[in-house]
Design an enzyme around this catalytic site. Structure first.
Site, PDB file in Angstrom:
ATOM      1  NE  ARG A 113      41.925  99.319 -15.697  1.00  0.00           N
ATOM      2  CZ  ARG A 113      41.987  99.085 -17.002  1.00  0.00           C
ATOM      3  NH1 ARG A 113      41.908 100.073 -17.870  1.00  0.00           N
ATOM      4  NH2 ARG A 113      42.108  97.850 -17.450  1.00  0.00           N
ATOM      5  CG  ASP A 134      37.670  99.862 -24.336  1.00  0.00           C
ATOM      6  OD1 ASP A 134      38.593  99.220 -24.885  1.00  0.00           O
ATOM      7  OD2 ASP A 134      37.382  99.725 -23.131  1.00  0.00           O
ATOM      8  CE1 TYR A 148      48.464  92.958 -11.773  1.00  0.00           C
ATOM      9  CE2 TYR A 148      47.496  91.025 -12.816  1.00  0.00           C
ATOM     10  CZ  TYR A 148      47.546  92.397 -12.642  1.00  0.00           C
ATOM     11  OH  TYR A 148      46.669  93.212 -13.310  1.00  0.00           O
TER      12      TYR A 148
END
Length: 423
Positions: free
Chosen positions: A106, A300, A223
């Site tokens: 991120r 958001d 992952y």
């Protein structure tokens, strides 16, 4: 920059990506970030083809691929016995939709947009806590037209005015109060995250796969990141303390207890989670409009989802893309933008798309966390799914819709009760 065209409140992925999308069209954009410096907290993030398509249009896809991993498969396994339930061939997915499925840290994605904003001339201000939003209505007569403006005030009393304000101020958005008096909805689920150097994992891991283990009231994801140098792990579970209404919920003891019945691979991953911080999982009920005058919600602030669709940041990036596309469409030769038309077009398409994602994420989370007979029925249906069945991805991984009529049809849900027929 004395008179920006656009002020963006919030310097996360949604705020920066929208700022870049608009600045690359030649608009003057100012971003207000409340923290002392721009940065992003968290670990891995998944970017489906509906997002990598936009990154490619921005000229950022190759940079993102260089910082991330392009896996071959997405696999769903049962968290109790470890058996494979279903999978997606991600290389086939790329051929179908034209763009890859990418996983990236991120903070790396955030840094990519931050660099792009700097190169595009976006004004980036830190320590700017926005406390209120205001606007001046435009006036119109038979012979004159005066555009409205919007403004934000920060904690130190500074007022930032622009033709449009984009409120990318997150789950606890101040601007959202202009449209609805609602509160975040707790799912009673908690996420623990952690990244670990691949050499320290202590067990074999296939980094060509994105794997989710689904279990009763819990799931576990892992992952690779950064070219396979790191393993990203996420452990999510329902908190008994949250269900009981206690304030101190999601603690590490609950983490360990939630996965006692999980298979060895999952339990071996738990010691590598960060145990000094956790994320309580909230969303909000969808709303049908995100625009109040010249103020528009984004990311958001408009549509905080539960994470089961892995579309939260993607939806925010899509929001900025759609805004910029309508600006480009509704800009005259002299550079004047029909902001009323832009915001109306944005508000016509994005809330309904994101409503579908939010509602599907809630149902998907319920499906992942089934126990007893419903879990067995789910497993039967997932195992019977053909590997080349894209009916559950076509509605979301295709091109981002600019108009309501461009939205593809939703998939048809399969009732658990049909599992007996699939045996």
């Amino acid at each position: 920059m004395s008179n920006p065209d656009i002020v963006v409140a919030g310097g996360g992925i949604g705020g920066l990506s929208s700022a870049f999308a608009l600045a690359r069209l030649g608009l003057r954009v100012r971003v207000l970030e409340q923290a002392q410096e721009f940065g992003e907290v968290g670990a891995g993030i998944q970017l489906a083809p509906n997002c990598t398509r936009i990154l490619d249009a921005y000229g950022l896809l190759e940079k993102a691929k260089a910082r991330g991993v392009v896996p071959d498969r997405m696999v769903m396994r049962d968290a109790v016995d470890g058996s494979e339930l279903t999978s997606l061939d991600l290389r086939d997915l790329e051929r179908r939709y034209g763009f890859p499925y990418l996983v990236i840290h991120r903070s790396d994605l955030h840094a990519l947009f931050l660099e792009a904003c700097r190169e595009a001339g976006v004004e980036l201000l830190t320590e700017q806590r926005v406390t209120s939003y205001t606007q001046e209505a435009g006036t119109a007569s038979a012979t004159t037209q005066e555009a409205g403006t919007a403004a934000v005030a920060t904690q130190d009393g500074t007022v930032h005015e622009a033709a449009v304000v984009i409120a990318a101020d997150g789950l606890h958005s101040v601007a959202r109060r202009l449209l609805v008096d609602d509160q975040p909805v707790s799912s009673a689920y908690v996420a623990y995250r952690g990244t670990v150097p691949i050499g320290d994992v202590g067990r074999p891991v296939d980094l060509s796969e994105v794997v989710v283990y689904v279990g009763p009231r819990c799931h576990f994801v892992h992952y690779g990141l950064r070219g396979g140098d790191l393993l990203n792990q996420v452990a999510v579970f329902e908190s008994p303390k949250a269900v009981a209404g206690l304030d101190d919920w999601g603690t590490p003891d609950e983490l360990d207890s939630a996965f006692t019945g999980a298979c060895d691979v999952v339990r071996q991953g738990l010691p590598h989670m960060w145990r000094d911080k956790w994320w309580r999982m909230y969303d909000r009920d969808p709303i049908d409009t995100w625009v109040a005058g010249r103020i528009a919600l984004l990311g958001d602030a408009a549509h905080p989802p539960l994470q089961y669709m892995a579309q939260g940041a993607i939806m925010a990036i899509e929001d900025g893309w759609v805004l910029a596309q309508h600006v480009d469409r509704l800009r005259s030769d002299d550079g004047t933008v029909d902001w009323a038309g832009v915001l109306a077009a944005y508000d016509a398409v994005r809330p309904q798309h994101c409503r579908r994602v939010l509602e599907t994420a809630r149902v998907w989370g319920e499906l992942w966390h089934l126990d007893g007979v419903p879990r067995e029925q789910r497993n039967v249906l997932l195992r019977s799914r053909p590997v080349d069945d894209h009916s559950f991805t076509d509605w979301i991984y295709g091109p981002t819709a600019l108009f309501p009529e461009d939205e593809p049809a939703m998939f048809e849900p399969i009732p658990l009760s049909s599992a007996d027929q699939a045996v």
